[in-house]
Design a protein around this motif. Structure first.
Motif, PDB file in Angstrom:
ATOM      1  N   TYR B  38      38.230  16.324  31.804  1.00 13.72           N
ATOM      2  CA  TYR B  38      36.877  16.165  32.332  1.00 13.72           C
ATOM      3  C   TYR B  38      36.341  14.774  32.007  1.00 13.72           C
ATOM      4  O   TYR B  38      35.818  14.073  32.872  1.00 13.72           O
ATOM      5  N   LEU B  39      36.517  14.368  30.743  1.00 14.29           N
ATOM      6  CA  LEU B  39      35.947  13.082  30.326  1.00 14.29           C
ATOM      7  C   LEU B  39      36.692  11.896  30.924  1.00 14.29           C
ATOM      8  O   LEU B  39      36.122  10.817  31.081  1.00 14.29           O
ATOM      9  N   SER B  40      37.954  12.102  31.286  1.00 14.56           N
ATOM     10  CA  SER B  40      38.716  10.994  31.896  1.00 14.56           C
ATOM     11  C   SER B  40      38.069  10.568  33.208  1.00 14.56           C
ATOM     12  O   SER B  40      38.125   9.403  33.594  1.00 14.56           O
ATOM     13  N   ALA B  41      37.445  11.513  33.883  1.00 20.02           N
ATOM     14  CA  ALA B  41      36.755  11.177  35.137  1.00 20.02           C
ATOM     15  C   ALA B  41      35.284  10.864  34.891  1.00 20.02           C
ATOM     16  O   ALA B  41      34.713   9.983  35.522  1.00 20.02           O
ATOM     17  N   ARG B  42      34.683  11.599  33.963  1.00 19.07           N
ATOM     18  CA  ARG B  42      33.221  11.554  33.809  1.00 19.07           C
ATOM     19  C   ARG B  42      32.744  10.321  33.041  1.00 19.07           C
ATOM     20  O   ARG B  42      31.734   9.710  33.412  1.00 19.07           O
ATOM     21  N   LEU B  43      33.434   9.952  31.969  1.00 15.29           N
ATOM     22  CA  LEU B  43      32.938   8.830  31.156  1.00 15.29           C
ATOM     23  C   LEU B  43      32.851   7.520  31.944  1.00 15.29           C
ATOM     24  O   LEU B  43      31.845   6.810  31.837  1.00 15.29           O
ATOM     25  N   PRO B  44      33.872   7.181  32.742  1.00 17.01           N
ATOM     26  CA  PRO B  44      33.742   5.932  33.513  1.00 17.01           C
ATOM     27  C   PRO B  44      32.541   5.937  34.464  1.00 17.01           C
ATOM     28  O   PRO B  44      31.964   4.885  34.725  1.00 17.01           O
ATOM     29  N   GLU B  45      32.138   7.122  34.935  1.00 15.76           N
ATOM     30  CA  GLU B  45      30.972   7.198  35.838  1.00 15.76           C
ATOM     31  C   GLU B  45      29.688   6.728  35.173  1.00 15.76           C
ATOM     32  O   GLU B  45      28.759   6.284  35.843  1.00 15.76           O
ATOM     33  N   VAL B  46      29.624   6.880  33.833  1.00 16.52           N
ATOM     34  CA  VAL B  46      28.386   6.507  33.132  1.00 16.52           C
ATOM     35  C   VAL B  46      28.601   5.245  32.291  1.00 16.52           C
ATOM     36  O   VAL B  46      27.836   4.968  31.362  1.00 16.52           O
ATOM     37  N   GLY B  47      29.657   4.503  32.604  1.00 12.95           N
ATOM     38  CA  GLY B  47      29.914   3.253  31.870  1.00 12.95           C
ATOM     39  C   GLY B  47      30.548   3.461  30.514  1.00 12.95           C
ATOM     40  O   GLY B  47      30.562   2.561  29.678  1.00 12.95           O
ATOM     41  N   GLY B  48      31.063   4.652  30.273  1.00 12.73           N
ATOM     42  CA  GLY B  48      31.725   4.938  28.996  1.00 12.73           C
ATOM     43  C   GLY B  48      33.215   4.656  29.072  1.00 12.73           C
ATOM     44  O   GLY B  48      33.741   4.255  30.112  1.00 12.73           O
ATOM     45  N   VAL B  49      33.878   4.864  27.954  1.00 17.05           N
ATOM     46  CA  VAL B  49      35.309   4.576  27.859  1.00 17.05           C
ATOM     47  C   VAL B  49      36.069   5.848  27.512  1.00 17.05           C
ATOM     48  O   VAL B  49      35.747   6.533  26.538  1.00 17.05           O
ATOM     49  N   PHE B  50      37.064   6.169  28.341  1.00 16.25           N
ATOM     50  CA  PHE B  50      37.996   7.244  28.021  1.00 16.25           C
ATOM     51  C   PHE B  50      39.348   6.613  27.772  1.00 16.25           C
ATOM     52  O   PHE B  50      39.823   5.807  28.565  1.00 16.25           O
ATOM     53  N   LEU B  51      39.985   6.988  26.663  1.00 15.29           N
ATOM     54  CA  LEU B  51      41.328   6.491  26.397  1.00 15.29           C
ATOM     55  C   LEU B  51      42.227   7.656  26.015  1.00 15.29           C
ATOM     56  O   LEU B  51      41.911   8.409  25.087  1.00 15.29           O
ATOM     57  N   GLN B  52      43.309   7.826  26.737  1.00 17.99           N
ATOM     58  CA  GLN B  52      44.305   8.808  26.314  1.00 17.99           C
ATOM     59  C   GLN B  52      45.198   8.122  25.296  1.00 17.99           C
ATOM     60  O   GLN B  52      45.900   7.156  25.613  1.00 17.99           O
ATOM     61  N   ALA B  53      45.136   8.594  24.064  1.00 16.73           N
ATOM     62  CA  ALA B  53      45.854   7.943  22.968  1.00 16.73           C
ATOM     63  C   ALA B  53      47.305   8.384  22.934  1.00 16.73           C
ATOM     64  O   ALA B  53      47.679   9.379  23.554  1.00 16.73           O
ATOM     65  N   GLU B  54      48.114   7.659  22.202  1.00 15.27           N
ATOM     66  CA  GLU B  54      49.533   7.974  22.062  1.00 15.27           C
ATOM     67  C   GLU B  54      49.746   9.156  21.121  1.00 15.27           C
ATOM     68  O   GLU B  54      50.824   9.726  21.071  1.00 15.27           O
ATOM     69  N   SER B  55      48.722   9.505  20.367  1.00 21.10           N
ATOM     70  CA  SER B  55      48.799  10.641  19.442  1.00 21.10           C
ATOM     71  C   SER B  55      47.385  10.917  18.956  1.00 21.10           C
ATOM     72  O   SER B  55      46.474  10.123  19.192  1.00 21.10           O
TER      73      SER B  55
END
Lengths: 247, 346
Positions: B38-55
């Motif tokens: 959800y946040l992978s799509a939603r955070l960029p919409e509000v100028g936030g940062v989503f990062l899928q980490a390696e662990s």
């Protein structure tokens, strides 16, 4: 002859052992940040280990990262504060053993940060144990008979891993002569400039002496770098402006 | 405001965004992955940062950096991943930074399985990592509460400069219920302690605050004592005249509520004390319990007693205090009533 001036960012005497390379590298970093007008913009993500002693004498904003995680911490800062100049300052044990994953993934994401890895071939803070960078045959506190490459592998060359990735800047310098020290300054400056121009991941690895744990005089330690360490770890720039340099 | 039908994980993630969270670094693991998605799509919409980490190690340390830079930051995980977060959580707590974590509990130690459980209670409430710290721990029992407690967790984390944890579970996270979402908050991240370059001022140092605070032992104890005094939250259902009081949180508390209603229909005086804050544990909630209560029954979805310890500590072991356990199977209200009846018969 230029005026001799201590950078204002070095706010106290450093706490490194006599003959340690960290003091030289701290000074170079301070000079570069000041010369580039970045003293007020810089944030340093500090490793656990001797590099962490920088906290006592380095006058930028800084954060103590958990052991090995400086690149991940630096990532968090840079992503939410892209206007800051973020430096991950780490030793070889920190960045290349316990933190290899975090170090590599910062490079894989081409994170717009500058990493400095101080490679002295051992764990300094804990008393000179074998590190990923320890030379074959090198005696350490945990390889008393010398590093056995058959059972512990060969010294880790992180730049060899990274230069096949899409990254901004990769260089390796050494501290064993004034000439090489000047080159290290040039590399660190290029690595910071790379970040300031949004060039992506930049790394400078520096071959650095640890007279205390190498059980050598400072002078002998410098000679050891030139004679024994450098042949294993080629010096120079390997990636510049995102393009591989054919050295 | 209009109600919206939402899945627990999605509602929690949206609440985080509305609470002003602008950084998420995390790793997929069932049953919390929808938060990540959800946040992978939603955070960029509000100028936030989503990062899928390696662990999870990468993720929690990104959160550490983002939180130190003043940003409202979060990660979420489950069971095995929650174990991996503990190192970073200890650092964030020791640097006295606000951040919010989510553990959507799943069953079992080791790999375990992906269905609901409440086995991470000790890791969550005692001190999951090394050293001396506590997390503010909130346990939602509905999708609406997943929203409300997420908002609260960010506010309380800021107020105390201490990380907060939402301890959910697979069933609360996966169920759909109607929710009312709060308005979007605007949070100023330029806090005085935030790392963003010193800009002419003194350099900011983010590390264990023990290095800078005089008489640190007393200071940190007082900080946590203040939370114990002010931050206990609970719901009680008919405890004033109860012969047996059930103690349960999260999904177990929903089943216990049914058990109380069913028992009352049968003329049996059953009550429920539902901790909403698991740390600080709502000791004060026990003050309104019938002084002649015959016993307590801690109902939890785990193979070994966990919550029961806190009931014993809260009540001074004055009356029999038992556990109704079982992580592999969700209990029926009737089975809980049966066990409670045994306590009255004793």
């Amino acid at each position: 002859m230029a005026e001799k001036r201590t950078p204002a960012l070095l706010v106290e005497d450093n706490r490194y052992c006599p003959g340690c390379g960290h003091g030289i590298i701290n000074r170079i970093l301070a000079e570069v940040l000041e010369e580039m007008g970045l003293a007020d913009e810089a944030v340093v993500s500090l490793a656990v280990g001797c590099g962490g002693l920088m906290m006592y004498s380095f006058g930028t904003d800084w954060i103590q990262a958990p052991h090995g995680r400086a690149a991940a911490v630096a990532t968090g800062i840079k992503r939410v504060r892209p206007e800051t100049c973020v430096i991950a300052y780490q030793g070889d044990g920190d960045a290349l053993a316990i933190g290899f994953s975090e170090t590599m993934y910062a490079a894989i994401r081409n994170e717009n940060i500058t990493t400095i890895i101080v490679n002295n071939g051992i764990y300094g803070m804990t008393g000179g144990q074998m590190a990923p960078t320890t030379l074959p045959g090198q005696k350490t506190a945990t390889s008393p008979a010398g590093r056995d490459a058959e059972t512990t592998g060969l010294p880790l060359d992180v730049i060899a891993f990274m230069k096949e990735r899409k990254v901004g800047y990769l260089a390796r310098g050494a501290l064993h002569s004034a000439k090489e020290i000047n080159k290290v300054k040039k590399y660190i400056r290029a690595a910071v400039e790379n970040q300031q121009s949004g060039g992506g991941y930049a790394l400078v690895e520096i071959l650095s002496p640890c007279p205390t744990n190498w059980h050598m005089t400072p002078e002998a330690a410098m000679k050891h770098i030139e004679a024994e360490v450098e042949p294993r770890y080629p010096l120079g720039e390997f990636v510049k402006n995102g393009v591989k340099v054919n050295a | 405001m209009a109600m919206k039908l939402m899945k627990g994980n999605h509602a929690l993630a949206e609440a985080a965004v509305r609470a002003g969270c602008r950084f998420f670094g995390g790793y997929p693991i069932t049953p919390q992955t929808e938060i990540l998605e959800y946040l992978s799509a939603r955070l960029p919409e509000v100028g936030g940062v989503f990062l899928q980490a390696e662990s999870e190690l990468g993720g929690i340390n990104m959160v550490y950096g983002a939180a130190a830079a003043g940003c409202r930051a979060m990660t979420s995980s489950s069971g095995p991943g929650f174990s991996l977060l503990q190192e970073g959580i200890s650092y964030i707590a020791s640097a006295e930074l606000p951040a919010v974590f989510v553990d959507v509990q799943r069953y079992g130690s080791g790999l375990g399985d992906i269905f609901q459980a409440q086995s991470d209670y000790f890791t969550a409430t005692r001190c999951g990592g090394h050293g001396d710290y506590k997390l503010l721990v909130y346990a939602p029992a509905s999708v609406q509460e997943s929203v409300d407690l997420t908002m609260l967790a960010f506010d309380k984390a800021d107020e105390y400069r201490n990380p907060a944890l939402l301890l959910s579970d697979a069933s609360i996270a996966q169920m759909m219920e109607p929710v009312e979402l709060p308005e979007m908050r605007d949070v100023n991240f330029d806090r005085p302690w935030a790392m963003r370059g010193k800009h002419g001022g003194p350099n900011k140092r983010v590390s264990s605050t023990m290095y800078y605070i005089e008489d640190f032992d007393a200071y940190i104890k007082a900080k946590y004592d203040a939370m114990i005094a002010r931050e206990q939250r609970w719901e009680s259902v008919r405890v004033e005249d109860a012969d047996v009081v059930l103690v349960a949180y999260g999904v177990s508390a929903r089943i216990c509520k049914e058990a109380v209603a069913l028992a009352r229909e049968r003329g049996m005086r059953l009550g429920l004390l539902r901790p909403i804050s698991l740390w600080p544990f709502p000791v004060k909630g026990f003050e309104s319990v019938n002084p002649d209560v015959r016993g307590y029954l801690a109902v939890e979805l785990s193979a070994l007693p966990r919550l029961r310890d806190d009931v014993l500590l809260a009540t001074g072991q004055r009356v029999p205090t038992e556990s109704f356990l079982g992580g592999m199977h969700i209990p029926e209200p009737s089975a809980i009533i049966e066990k409670a009846a045994e306590l009255i018969a004793e």
